[in-house]
Design a protein around this motif. Structure first.
Motif, PDB file in Angstrom:
ATOM      1  N   ASN A  19     -11.470   3.610  -5.099  1.00 58.61           N
ATOM      2  CA  ASN A  19     -10.373   4.334  -4.460  1.00 58.61           C
ATOM      3  C   ASN A  19      -9.101   3.502  -4.409  1.00 58.61           C
ATOM      4  O   ASN A  19      -8.005   3.997  -4.689  1.00 58.61           O
ATOM      5  CB  ASN A  19     -10.778   4.751  -3.041  1.00 58.61           C
ATOM      6  N   LEU A  20      -9.242   2.237  -4.047  1.00 54.58           N
ATOM      7  CA  LEU A  20      -8.067   1.367  -3.985  1.00 54.58           C
ATOM      8  C   LEU A  20      -7.499   1.117  -5.375  1.00 54.58           C
ATOM      9  O   LEU A  20      -6.290   0.905  -5.530  1.00 54.58           O
ATOM     10  CB  LEU A  20      -8.427   0.044  -3.311  1.00 54.58           C
ATOM     11  N   PHE A  27      -8.060  11.067  -4.493  1.00 59.29           N
ATOM     12  CA  PHE A  27      -6.697  10.709  -4.070  1.00 59.29           C
ATOM     13  C   PHE A  27      -5.697  11.328  -5.027  1.00 59.29           C
ATOM     14  O   PHE A  27      -5.904  11.328  -6.244  1.00 59.29           O
ATOM     15  CB  PHE A  27      -6.537   9.186  -4.070  1.00 59.29           C
ATOM     16  N   GLY A  35       0.843  -1.187   0.000  1.00 59.92           N
ATOM     17  CA  GLY A  35       0.000   0.000   0.000  1.00 59.92           C
ATOM     18  C   GLY A  35       0.874   1.229   0.000  1.00 59.92           C
ATOM     19  O   GLY A  35       2.099   1.135   0.147  1.00 59.92           O
ATOM     20  N   LEU A  90      -3.771  -5.699  -1.726  1.00 58.77           N
ATOM     21  CA  LEU A  90      -3.542  -4.963  -2.967  1.00 58.77           C
ATOM     22  C   LEU A  90      -2.514  -5.710  -3.813  1.00 58.77           C
ATOM     23  O   LEU A  90      -1.723  -6.500  -3.300  1.00 58.77           O
ATOM     24  CB  LEU A  90      -3.070  -3.539  -2.665  1.00 58.77           C
ATOM     25  N   VAL A 136      -4.972   3.729  -6.099  1.00 60.51           N
ATOM     26  CA  VAL A 136      -3.724   3.443  -5.388  1.00 60.51           C
ATOM     27  C   VAL A 136      -2.954   2.335  -6.103  1.00 60.51           C
ATOM     28  O   VAL A 136      -1.738   2.434  -6.299  1.00 60.51           O
ATOM     29  CB  VAL A 136      -4.014   3.040  -3.929  1.00 60.51           C
ATOM     30  N   TRP A 138      -5.669  12.034   0.579  1.00 58.26           N
ATOM     31  CA  TRP A 138      -7.089  11.767   0.380  1.00 58.26           C
ATOM     32  C   TRP A 138      -7.807  13.087   0.608  1.00 58.26           C
ATOM     33  O   TRP A 138      -7.650  13.720   1.651  1.00 58.26           O
ATOM     34  CB  TRP A 138      -7.571  10.706   1.362  1.00 58.26           C
ATOM     35  N   GLN A 145      -3.537   3.603   2.284  1.00 56.61           N
ATOM     36  CA  GLN A 145      -4.645   3.130   1.465  1.00 56.61           C
ATOM     37  C   GLN A 145      -5.870   2.725   2.280  1.00 56.61           C
ATOM     38  O   GLN A 145      -6.964   2.572   1.743  1.00 56.61           O
ATOM     39  CB  GLN A 145      -4.192   1.952   0.599  1.00 56.61           C
ATOM     40  N   TRP A 146      -5.702   2.589   3.578  1.00 58.81           N
ATOM     41  CA  TRP A 146      -6.823   2.233   4.445  1.00 58.81           C
ATOM     42  C   TRP A 146      -7.708   3.422   4.793  1.00 58.81           C
ATOM     43  O   TRP A 146      -8.752   3.274   5.407  1.00 58.81           O
ATOM     44  CB  TRP A 146      -6.298   1.621   5.749  1.00 58.81           C
TER      45      TRP A 146
END
Length: 427
Positions: free
Chosen positions: A369-370, A299, A151, A355, A373, A156, A280-281
């Motif tokens: 969102n992830l 992001f 991550g 991830l 990333v 954000w 990333q959390w």
């Protein structure tokens, strides 16, 4: 932070491939080896769903393809794992396969002769991994662990608040970033939420600025030389002080926690600050602690610093991997290879629990969102592990403490660099 976050055909295919690999060689010795009972002890941190069930399924799938092997699956919660692995390694032992975050702790285990060098054994498949995912586990050109998750830290932000302040796109440079902070303040918006009480979120700013100004190689060399007093590291503190002098943080930030109801994540989630610099959390914690931003959440990577030696495509963060104990049986590495078979690892990525660390896995990330990333990490030119993990524990803590003091106004950029250097030299 905890990173808790296809069926029969795939299983059958993996089983056939692995069975074929295990039966190489037509002599009686291979048959004898295949019939010998072997237990592989696997310490992992998959204690929450969906990861817990997925890891258990993978252990059973491997056992089904290798009837002579028992995988002793030992899930342990993060903090309890850190204590347990420390006790084990201090006694001169390591599990057959165990979770690692790489960096300074893994280096200490390597120096103690507890970790197997995987370089030769993984040469045929290590090329499947992304550049960024490997770097926390490689030392002096050798690979000592295999990445399983990764991550990165980035900004954000609340798109609606940015638009209200007249900001049409995220900043690409540090100067633009400072200008945007000023625009947000002029619009009556708190620019940044920060958990000043917990210290570690603040170290992200100094670390990223050091990366952008000095470069990854300089950070690595400083760790080896125990010297953070070079001008580039002082400059990182000076750039951070530029931001601090704008008073960009929420009221009471020095006493604020991260995931508390009135902490950093909730402040952003409830629209009371425009952004936070976090891993990333962040979306998950924001949703848990506040209203959530929904489609207004965006992001962007940490901006470039004009004149800096570091690449704006270098990422900062962490993840998780697996090391193999020095005395582990050969089946331990074979099991590790199975876990990172593209079909097996993709299933876990699709669940949202991990991830991508394998090339081409980005499309398996379903969360919008992830996915941003993941794509950013896939194109990263380099990767820096969190400084409080990359360096020995005492040095990492000093980074956190000294940067927190700079943000609070009680230490100068020069004093930060000196304090970290003194701690590094005393280790």
């Amino acid at each position: 932070m905890s990173l808790t976050r296809r069926g029969v055909v795939l299983f059958a295919t993996a089983a056939l491939v692995l069975a074929g690999c295990s039966s190489q060689g037509g002599d009686g010795a291979a048959d004898k080896a295949a019939s010998e009972k072997v237990t592989v002890e696997w310490w992992n941190i998959g204690t929450t769903e969906p990861l817990k069930s997925l890891l258990a399924e993978q252990a059973k799938a491997y056992e089904a393809a290798h009837p002579n092997v028992t995988i002793k699956n030992v899930p342990i919660e993060n903090e309890a794992f850190k204590a347990k692995i420390a006790t084990a390694t201090q006694s001169g032992k390591a599990p057959d396969v165990y979770a690692t975050w790489g960096g300074g702790v893994l280096q200490q285990q390597i120096d103690a002769g507890l970790v197997k060098d995987l370089s030769a054994d993984t040469a045929s498949w290590i090329g499947n991994f992304t550049t960024a995912s490997l770097q926390a586990y490689q030392f002096d050109g050798k690979t000592y662990a295999i990445p399983n998750d990764i991550g990165m830290v980035g900004f954000w932000y609340n798109k609606a608040l940015f638009a209200k302040a007249g900001i049409t796109e995220p900043p690409a440079t540090w100067s633009q970033y400072l200008d945007d902070v000023k625009k947000l303040k002029a619009a009556g918006i708190t620019p940044i939420a920060l958990a000043g009480k917990e210290k570690w979120p603040g170290h992200y700013y100094w670390a990223y600025l050091a990366m952008r100004i000095a470069g990854l190689d300089a950070l690595k060399q400083a760790g080896a030389d125990h010297d953070f007093t070079k001008p580039e590291f002082v400059s990182a503190g000076e750039h951070l002080k530029q931001l601090v002098d704008l008073q960009p943080f929420q009221k009471g930030f020095l006493g604020a926690g991260y995931s508390t109801p009135d902490g950093q994540a909730a402040t952003v989630s409830n629209g009371k600050a425009a952004m936070e610099l976090m891993g990333q959390w962040a979306p998950s914690v924001e949703n848990d602690t506040g209203k959530g931003l929904g489609e207004n959440l965006g992001f962007f990577p940490f901006p470039a610093v004009e004149g800096g030696k570091g690449s704006a495509a270098d990422a900062f963060g962490g993840g998780g991997g697996y090391a193999v104990g020095a005395n582990a049986p050969a089946e331990a590495l074979d099991f590790l290879k199975f876990l990172h078979d593209p079909a097996q690892h993709r299933k876990v990525v699709e669940s949202g629990a991990l991830l991508p660390v394998l090339k081409g896995e980005e499309d398996a990330v379903k969360d919008a969102n992830l996915a941003v990333v993941a794509k950013t990490l896939a194109s990263a030119t380099g990767f820096q592990l969190y400084l409080d993990q990359a360096y020995p524990p005492a040095v990492g803590q000093e980074v956190n403490d000294s940067v927190a003091a700079l943000i609070a106004g009680s230490k100068s950029p020069e004093e930060v660099a000196q304090a970290i250097t003194e701690t590094a030299k005393s280790e």
